[in-house]
Design a protein around this motif. Sequence first.
Motif, PDB file in Angstrom:
ATOM      1  N   GLY A  11      -6.784 -11.175  10.960  1.00 21.49           N
ATOM      2  CA  GLY A  11      -5.290 -11.958  10.642  1.00 21.49           C
ATOM      3  C   GLY A  11      -5.482 -12.831   9.185  1.00 21.49           C
ATOM      4  N   TRP A  12      -5.848 -12.333   8.497  1.00 21.71           N
ATOM      5  CA  TRP A  12      -5.992 -13.333   7.017  1.00 21.71           C
ATOM      6  C   TRP A  12      -5.530 -11.879   6.056  1.00 21.71           C
ATOM      7  CZ3 TRP A  12      -8.116 -17.656   5.411  1.00 21.71           C
ATOM      8  CH2 TRP A  12      -8.656 -19.284   6.267  1.00 21.71           C
ATOM      9  N   THR A  13      -4.964 -12.917   4.778  1.00 18.97           N
ATOM     10  CA  THR A  13      -4.948 -11.679   3.834  1.00 18.97           C
ATOM     11  C   THR A  13      -5.263 -12.657   2.636  1.00 18.97           C
ATOM     12  OG1 THR A  13      -2.150 -11.596   4.980  1.00 18.97           O
ATOM     13  CG2 THR A  13      -2.770 -11.764   2.276  1.00 18.97           C
ATOM     14  N   LEU A  14      -5.729 -10.890   2.054  1.00 18.19           N
ATOM     15  CA  LEU A  14      -6.859 -11.019   0.584  1.00 18.19           C
ATOM     16  C   LEU A  14      -6.046 -10.790  -0.151  1.00 18.19           C
ATOM     17  CD1 LEU A  14      -9.711 -12.316   0.921  1.00 18.19           C
ATOM     18  CD2 LEU A  14      -8.489 -11.399   3.603  1.00 18.19           C
ATOM     19  N   ALA A  15      -5.613 -11.804  -1.697  1.00 21.35           N
ATOM     20  CA  ALA A  15      -4.873 -10.619  -2.496  1.00 21.35           C
ATOM     21  C   ALA A  15      -6.157 -11.077  -3.936  1.00 21.35           C
ATOM     22  CB  ALA A  15      -3.861 -12.417  -2.007  1.00 21.35           C
ATOM     23  N   TRP A  16      -5.803 -10.917  -4.686  1.00 20.31           N
ATOM     24  CA  TRP A  16      -5.386 -11.473  -6.949  1.00 20.31           C
ATOM     25  C   TRP A  16      -4.548 -12.166  -6.650  1.00 20.31           C
ATOM     26  CZ3 TRP A  16     -10.521 -10.654  -8.552  1.00 20.31           C
ATOM     27  CH2 TRP A  16     -11.457  -9.379  -7.371  1.00 20.31           C
ATOM     28  N   PHE A  17      -5.120 -13.170  -7.479  1.00 23.34           N
ATOM     29  CA  PHE A  17      -3.855 -13.866  -9.073  1.00 23.34           C
ATOM     30  C   PHE A  17      -4.602 -13.316 -10.128  1.00 23.34           C
ATOM     31  CE2 PHE A  17      -0.941 -16.031  -5.853  1.00 23.34           C
ATOM     32  CZ  PHE A  17      -1.658 -15.673  -4.245  1.00 23.34           C
ATOM     33  N   ARG A  18      -4.080 -13.565 -10.890  1.00 25.65           N
ATOM     34  CA  ARG A  18      -3.998 -14.150 -12.344  1.00 25.65           C
ATOM     35  C   ARG A  18      -3.910 -14.988 -12.400  1.00 25.65           C
ATOM     36  NH1 ARG A  18      -2.208  -8.193 -14.915  1.00 25.65           N
ATOM     37  NH2 ARG A  18      -0.038  -9.151 -14.952  1.00 25.65           N
TER      38      ARG A  18
ATOM     39  N   GLU B 113       0.378 -16.027 -11.148  1.00 25.03           N
ATOM     40  CA  GLU B 113       0.509 -15.151 -11.187  1.00 25.03           C
ATOM     41  C   GLU B 113      -0.446 -14.357 -10.008  1.00 25.03           C
ATOM     42  OE1 GLU B 113       2.527 -11.017 -13.344  1.00 25.03           O
ATOM     43  OE2 GLU B 113       0.810 -12.156 -13.965  1.00 25.03           O
ATOM     44  N   PHE B 114       0.895 -13.741  -8.358  1.00 27.44           N
ATOM     45  CA  PHE B 114      -0.158 -13.283  -8.308  1.00 27.44           C
ATOM     46  C   PHE B 114       0.337 -11.738  -8.652  1.00 27.44           C
ATOM     47  CE2 PHE B 114      -0.047 -10.867  -3.936  1.00 27.44           C
ATOM     48  CZ  PHE B 114       0.806  -9.859  -4.077  1.00 27.44           C
ATOM     49  N   VAL B 115      -0.890 -11.039  -8.022  1.00 32.78           N
ATOM     50  CA  VAL B 115      -1.022  -9.522  -8.856  1.00 32.78           C
ATOM     51  C   VAL B 115      -1.252  -8.664  -7.670  1.00 32.78           C
ATOM     52  CG1 VAL B 115      -2.730  -7.933 -10.001  1.00 32.78           C
ATOM     53  CG2 VAL B 115      -2.680 -10.354 -10.004  1.00 32.78           C
TER      54      VAL B 115
ATOM     55  N   THR C 147      -0.891  -3.109   1.567  1.00 32.30           N
ATOM     56  CA  THR C 147      -0.790  -3.602   0.254  1.00 32.30           C
ATOM     57  C   THR C 147       0.686  -4.107  -0.144  1.00 32.30           C
ATOM     58  OG1 THR C 147      -1.409  -0.970  -0.343  1.00 32.30           O
ATOM     59  CG2 THR C 147      -2.812  -2.076   0.041  1.00 32.30           C
ATOM     60  N   TYR C 148       0.312  -4.851  -1.447  1.00 30.80           N
ATOM     61  CA  TYR C 148       1.587  -5.420  -1.491  1.00 30.80           C
ATOM     62  C   TYR C 148       1.117  -5.919  -3.242  1.00 30.80           C
ATOM     63  CZ  TYR C 148       2.303  -6.922   3.368  1.00 30.80           C
ATOM     64  OH  TYR C 148       2.441  -6.432   4.775  1.00 30.80           O
ATOM     65  N   TYR C 149       1.942  -5.678  -4.538  1.00 31.29           N
ATOM     66  CA  TYR C 149       1.697  -5.231  -5.329  1.00 31.29           C
ATOM     67  C   TYR C 149       3.104  -6.232  -6.270  1.00 31.29           C
ATOM     68  CZ  TYR C 149      -1.099  -1.447  -4.591  1.00 31.29           C
ATOM     69  OH  TYR C 149      -2.370  -1.117  -4.009  1.00 31.29           O
TER      70      TYR C 149
END
Length: 117
Positions: A31-38, A46-48, A58-60
């Motif tokens: 149920g969670w979202t894992l993401a990369w920021f920079r 900034e969201f990556v 997926t989201y970019y």
Amino acid sequence: QVHLVESGGGLVQAGGSLRLSCAAAGRTFSGWTLAWFRQAPGTEREFVAAIYWSGTNTYYAASVKGRFTISKDNAKNTVDLHMNSLKPEDTAVYLCAAGIEGTYKYWGQGTQVTVSS
């Protein structure tokens, strides 16, 4: 205690590729979202890219779409960021984050990516 540990950063020439990996531990992420920021020096975080742990969505960010790919391995509890056609403006500290209900609650320490021209 949730831990997110990034690895795989380094120095690469423009046009090259890198793969970042985030090892997640301490809870189930259903149920969670894992993401990369920079975050580059003197700039805002900034969201990556992001991926839904329980599915395939997926989201970019527009700046990386078509060059970066986010993927996950639910069995290993890892989230990877495959970065191709790197540009000097991709230089930043890349951070892994875990979020739910619109809020990123957990963050890793980050890994440095430097792209030389």
